[in-house]
Design an enzyme around this catalytic site. Sequence first.
Site, short mmCIF file in Angstrom:
data_model
loop_
_atom_site.label_atom_id
_atom_site.label_comp_id
_atom_site.label_asym_id
_atom_site.label_seq_id
_atom_site.Cartn_x
_atom_site.Cartn_y
_atom_site.Cartn_z
N PRO A 126 -12.83 25.58 35.11
CA PRO A 126 -13.23 25.36 33.73
C PRO A 126 -14.71 25.63 33.54
CG PRO A 126 -12.51 23.34 34.87
CD PRO A 126 -12.85 24.35 35.87
N GLU A 127 -15.00 26.47 32.59
CA GLU A 127 -16.38 26.74 32.18
C GLU A 127 -16.56 26.09 30.81
OE1 GLU A 127 -17.40 30.90 32.82
OE2 GLU A 127 -15.82 31.09 34.33
N HIS A 152 -2.67 14.18 43.70
CA HIS A 152 -4.05 14.55 43.35
C HIS A 152 -4.53 13.94 42.04
CE1 HIS A 152 -3.61 17.29 46.66
NE2 HIS A 152 -2.68 17.97 46.03
N ARG A 168 -8.33 20.30 44.49
CA ARG A 168 -9.32 20.79 45.47
C ARG A 168 -10.48 19.81 45.65
NH1 ARG A 168 -10.36 27.10 44.49
NH2 ARG A 168 -11.50 26.86 46.44
#
Length: 285
Positions: free
Chosen positions: A2-3, A98, A117
């Site tokens: 995500p930017e 997660h 991650r």
Amino acid sequence: MPELPEVETVCRTLAAGVIGRRVAAVEVARPDVVRGDPTLLRGERIGRVVRLGKQLALLGEADGGCVCVHLGMSGSVRLVSPDTAGDSSPRVATPENHVHVIWTLDDGSEVRFRDPRRFGGVWAFGSEAALHETRWNKLGPDGLFITPKQLHAGLSRTRRALKAALLDQHLVAGLGNIYVDELLYATKLHPRTLAAAVTVEESQRLVRAMRRILSRAIEAGGSTLRDYVDAAGQAGGFQTQHRVYGRGGEPCRGCGQPLGTTVVAGRTTTACEGCQLGATLSRER
DNA sequence: CCTTAATCCTGGAAGC
DNA sequence: TGCTTCCAGGATTAAG
């Protein structure tokens, strides 16, 4: 992943459902992804959802707590109503699925932070001021609001490649690999251009294109390459408008020549060697 | 200063 | 159908 446009989209979809709600419970499955105490928000009413660059924060109404979320490469924040049918996101927090933190709100809805991650994380503070002092003051101006003067000043004092400088969150906050490549293509500037050689006029072009590209990406709900979804679980649509990112080898929309793929600043970089061999690069060489 | 590579992780895709 | 290798939206660190 995500930017800025994706994080902005998450903020908007999140704000719609959490503002004014009280945090009833906080569950932490993996304490190592959390810095500080996220249960500081418990009992607090959420006053605002804010963003700087790629980071977002939930602020308690009475400034009684503040939770900052950085999504990293694979993070997501989902807001799930109690009555949502077909909700596919995990409803309990476990290391296996997660989902690291769940904030349950007073209407039964849940804010779930998931990050396979674990390059992202959660930072909790006692006040908004503490968030700024500890983290956000270190970031440069937001990509949507940086001025040409600010950008030019930042670029002029580094001898790095332009792409490396634009990816530096201390210089301008919010750009990542996708939007830097799109921005450089739109402005016809080469990624390896010496940052300090970028002129005032080129900085103006960069800022104008940055605002345009980021705004359009936000309108489209961000870019979904694989698994990005907003807080409501919606994928983005801007990936269909990418001009260079992910299009290596395909023809340039301007000149038809195949787009080249190289590595700049350690990141895969796609550019048109014809169209982006601009004046700045010539000066540098 | 600058660049590159390694690092933190998981999982999907591609290659054999 | 495996099994292996490579690659990814980020960001920091160490090494050269």
